[in-house]
Design a protein around this motif. Structure first.
Motif, PDB file in Angstrom:
ATOM      1  N   LEU A 239      -3.521  18.829   2.138  1.00  0.00           N
ATOM      2  CA  LEU A 239      -4.570  18.447   1.193  1.00  0.00           C
ATOM      3  C   LEU A 239      -5.924  18.932   1.700  1.00  0.00           C
ATOM      4  N   THR A 240      -6.790  19.322   0.767  1.00  0.00           N
ATOM      5  CA  THR A 240      -8.142  19.727   1.160  1.00  0.00           C
ATOM      6  C   THR A 240      -8.993  18.483   1.424  1.00  0.00           C
ATOM      7  N   ASP A 241     -10.099  18.665   2.101  1.00  0.00           N
ATOM      8  CA  ASP A 241     -11.008  17.541   2.351  1.00  0.00           C
ATOM      9  C   ASP A 241     -11.464  16.912   1.038  1.00  0.00           C
ATOM     10  N   ASP A 242     -11.707  17.755   0.034  1.00  0.00           N
ATOM     11  CA  ASP A 242     -12.148  17.241  -1.263  1.00  0.00           C
ATOM     12  C   ASP A 242     -11.051  16.414  -1.924  1.00  0.00           C
ATOM     13  N   GLU A 243      -9.816  16.873  -1.818  1.00  0.00           N
ATOM     14  CA  GLU A 243      -8.705  16.119  -2.411  1.00  0.00           C
ATOM     15  C   GLU A 243      -8.524  14.780  -1.706  1.00  0.00           C
ATOM     16  N   ILE A 244      -8.625  14.792  -0.390  1.00  0.00           N
ATOM     17  CA  ILE A 244      -8.519  13.538   0.364  1.00  0.00           C
ATOM     18  C   ILE A 244      -9.641  12.586  -0.052  1.00  0.00           C
ATOM     19  N   ALA A 245     -10.855  13.119  -0.215  1.00  0.00           N
ATOM     20  CA  ALA A 245     -11.996  12.284  -0.619  1.00  0.00           C
ATOM     21  C   ALA A 245     -11.773  11.691  -2.014  1.00  0.00           C
ATOM     22  N   ARG A 246     -11.185  12.469  -2.905  1.00  0.00           N
ATOM     23  CA  ARG A 246     -10.907  11.947  -4.254  1.00  0.00           C
ATOM     24  C   ARG A 246      -9.905  10.796  -4.209  1.00  0.00           C
ATOM     25  N   ILE A 247      -8.914  10.921  -3.349  1.00  0.00           N
ATOM     26  CA  ILE A 247      -7.934   9.829  -3.219  1.00  0.00           C
ATOM     27  C   ILE A 247      -8.583   8.632  -2.520  1.00  0.00           C
ATOM     28  N   ASP A 248      -9.374   8.901  -1.497  1.00  0.00           N
ATOM     29  CA  ASP A 248     -10.092   7.821  -0.808  1.00  0.00           C
ATOM     30  C   ASP A 248     -10.926   7.004  -1.787  1.00  0.00           C
ATOM     31  N   ALA A 249     -11.442   7.664  -2.812  1.00  0.00           N
ATOM     32  CA  ALA A 249     -12.356   7.005  -3.751  1.00  0.00           C
ATOM     33  C   ALA A 249     -11.634   6.107  -4.762  1.00  0.00           C
ATOM     34  N   LEU A 250     -10.314   6.175  -4.810  1.00  0.00           N
ATOM     35  CA  LEU A 250      -9.567   5.261  -5.686  1.00  0.00           C
ATOM     36  C   LEU A 250      -9.801   3.832  -5.180  1.00  0.00           C
ATOM     37  N   ASP A 251     -10.217   2.955  -6.049  1.00  0.00           N
ATOM     38  CA  ASP A 251     -10.547   1.592  -5.612  1.00  0.00           C
ATOM     39  C   ASP A 251      -9.713   0.612  -6.421  1.00  0.00           C
ATOM     40  N   ARG A 252      -8.429   0.535  -6.082  1.00  0.00           N
ATOM     41  CA  ARG A 252      -7.505  -0.196  -6.955  1.00  0.00           C
ATOM     42  C   ARG A 252      -7.043  -1.532  -6.365  1.00  0.00           C
ATOM     43  N   ASP A 253      -6.752  -1.563  -5.075  1.00  0.00           N
ATOM     44  CA  ASP A 253      -6.326  -2.800  -4.403  1.00  0.00           C
ATOM     45  C   ASP A 253      -5.134  -3.450  -5.120  1.00  0.00           C
ATOM     46  N   GLU A 254      -4.112  -2.657  -5.401  1.00  0.00           N
ATOM     47  CA  GLU A 254      -2.917  -3.132  -6.107  1.00  0.00           C
ATOM     48  C   GLU A 254      -1.776  -3.345  -5.110  1.00  0.00           C
ATOM     49  N   ARG A 255      -1.458  -4.600  -4.900  1.00  0.00           N
ATOM     50  CA  ARG A 255      -0.422  -4.969  -3.939  1.00  0.00           C
ATOM     51  C   ARG A 255       0.927  -5.073  -4.657  1.00  0.00           C
ATOM     52  N   ILE A 256       1.931  -4.413  -4.124  1.00  0.00           N
ATOM     53  CA  ILE A 256       3.276  -4.468  -4.710  1.00  0.00           C
ATOM     54  C   ILE A 256       4.033  -5.684  -4.182  1.00  0.00           C
ATOM     55  N   VAL A 257       3.975  -5.881  -2.877  1.00  0.00           N
ATOM     56  CA  VAL A 257       4.713  -6.973  -2.221  1.00  0.00           C
ATOM     57  C   VAL A 257       3.757  -8.144  -2.025  1.00  0.00           C
ATOM     58  N   ASP A 258       3.968  -9.186  -2.819  1.00  0.00           N
ATOM     59  CA  ASP A 258       3.056 -10.321  -2.790  1.00  0.00           C
ATOM     60  C   ASP A 258       3.816 -11.572  -3.216  1.00  0.00           C
ATOM     61  N   PHE A 259       3.595 -12.655  -2.518  1.00  0.00           N
ATOM     62  CA  PHE A 259       4.246 -13.917  -2.877  1.00  0.00           C
ATOM     63  C   PHE A 259       3.415 -15.054  -2.292  1.00  0.00           C
ATOM     64  N   GLU A 260       3.664 -16.246  -2.749  1.00  0.00           N
ATOM     65  CA  GLU A 260       2.783 -17.377  -2.464  1.00  0.00           C
ATOM     66  C   GLU A 260       2.606 -17.642  -0.962  1.00  0.00           C
ATOM     67  N   GLU A 261       3.709 -17.479  -0.197  1.00  0.00           N
ATOM     68  CA  GLU A 261       3.644 -17.796   1.236  1.00  0.00           C
ATOM     69  C   GLU A 261       3.100 -16.654   2.073  1.00  0.00           C
ATOM     70  N   ALA A 262       2.805 -15.516   1.461  1.00  0.00           N
ATOM     71  CA  ALA A 262       2.312 -14.366   2.231  1.00  0.00           C
ATOM     72  C   ALA A 262       1.033 -14.759   2.984  1.00  0.00           C
ATOM     73  N   PRO A 263       0.829 -14.225   4.182  1.00  0.00           N
ATOM     74  CA  PRO A 263      -0.286 -14.666   5.027  1.00  0.00           C
ATOM     75  C   PRO A 263      -1.648 -14.547   4.376  1.00  0.00           C
ATOM     76  N   TRP A 264      -1.818 -13.598   3.462  1.00  0.00           N
ATOM     77  CA  TRP A 264      -3.152 -13.372   2.885  1.00  0.00           C
ATOM     78  C   TRP A 264      -3.413 -14.284   1.691  1.00  0.00           C
ATOM     79  N   ASN A 265      -2.408 -15.090   1.256  1.00  0.00           N
ATOM     80  CA  ASN A 265      -2.615 -15.963   0.088  1.00  0.00           C
ATOM     81  C   ASN A 265      -2.953 -17.394   0.502  1.00  0.00           C
TER      82      ASN A 265
END
Length: 265
Positions: A239-265
């Motif tokens: 990947l080019t630096d520009d392509e990496i920067a474009r992906i870095d800029a995605l601001d989605r914070d979408e968790r696939i694995v999540d459940f009530e007892e997970a440490p972050w909940n």
């Protein structure tokens, strides 16, 4: 002691039996040398059988497994790690993780068990998985031996910047599970556009993005042989630096694995 290979083969939900055996064997024949399983996947014996089906020596493979959340007392951790070692057919487990710091996890019992398993030659390296930053800091502080890896969900839609920085700072690997977000990445325009430029898939671009990062090691799981080979081929995508920067800029914070007892909940 086996060498750690950054692109690993995950075995979550590969059913115990032929699906797992043939999947592991095919992955190794494709080129993978890092195989990731867990007590909770109920397929350690099949992982071992898959390794046996190949001509690759066990010493050339890096085999990781994880302690289940009900096996984290000192006695249970030290006993079941030995059972896992025997099921995997290895002299010592290359890397043993605490799968989740929940249920029976107790830093005063679990962490000394990991240290003693290293001292006794049952495991070569200590791993943690799904720890919050504060739990990770506490564990690193308490352990006599270094943490080799911290395994968490990580992909372009959940970039884990803080934990990636922590891995660089503390010189351990961030091992990225669900690295293609169960192929939700296929629906992201930026990833599709970059993939088209490289004659690749969004999943391959996601893996290439992870491989572009310091101290990050993705472990995609795939049962389909074609997907296994496509994932392996992602190593060739620059990947080019520009392509990496474009992906870095995605601001989605979408968790696939999540459940009530997970440490972050």
């Amino acid at each position: 002691m086996s060498t750690f290979d950054r692109l690993g083969y995950g075995t979550y939900k590969l059913a115990d039996g032929e699906e797992c055996v043939s999947g592991v064997a095919h992955a190794i024949e494709t080129g993978y040398r890092h195989v990731d399983t867990a007590q909770g996947y109920d397929n350690e014996a099949s992982v071992s059988a898959g390794i046996d089906r190949t001509d690759v020596d066990r010493d050339d493979l890096f085999v990781a497994t994880k302690l289940s959340t009900d096996n984290l007392s000192y006695d249970d951790a030290t006993a079941t790690a030995r059972v896992s070692r025997d099921r995997l057919g290895v002299d010592s487990i290359d890397l043993l993780y605490v799968h989740w710091p929940i249920n029976s996890y107790d830093p005063e019992e679990t962490l000394p068990a990991l240290d003693d398993l290293v001292d006794d030659g049952v495991i070569d390296r200590i791993g943690l998985s799904n720890f919050r930053p504060d739990q990770l800091a506490e564990a690193i502080d308490r352990l006599d031996h270094d943490v080799f890896a911290h395994q968490v969900e990580c992909h372009p839609l959940l970039q884990q910047e803080r934990l990636r920085e922590y891995a660089v700072e503390h010189d351990h690997w961030l091992v990225a599970y669900s690295p293609i977000a169960r192929n939700r990445v296929a629906d992201v325009d930026v990833l599709r556009e970059i993939a088209a430029t490289h004659d690749a898939t969004p999943a391959q671009v996601s893996l290439a993005w992870l491989l572009s990062k310091q101290r990050v090691a993705p472990i995609p799981k795939a049962a389909d042989f074609g997907h296994v080979e496509e994932n392996w081929a992602a190593r060739e995508i620059a990947l080019t630096d520009d392509e990496i920067a474009r992906i870095d800029a995605l601001d989605r914070d979408e968790r696939i694995v999540d459940f009530e007892e997970a440490p972050w909940n």
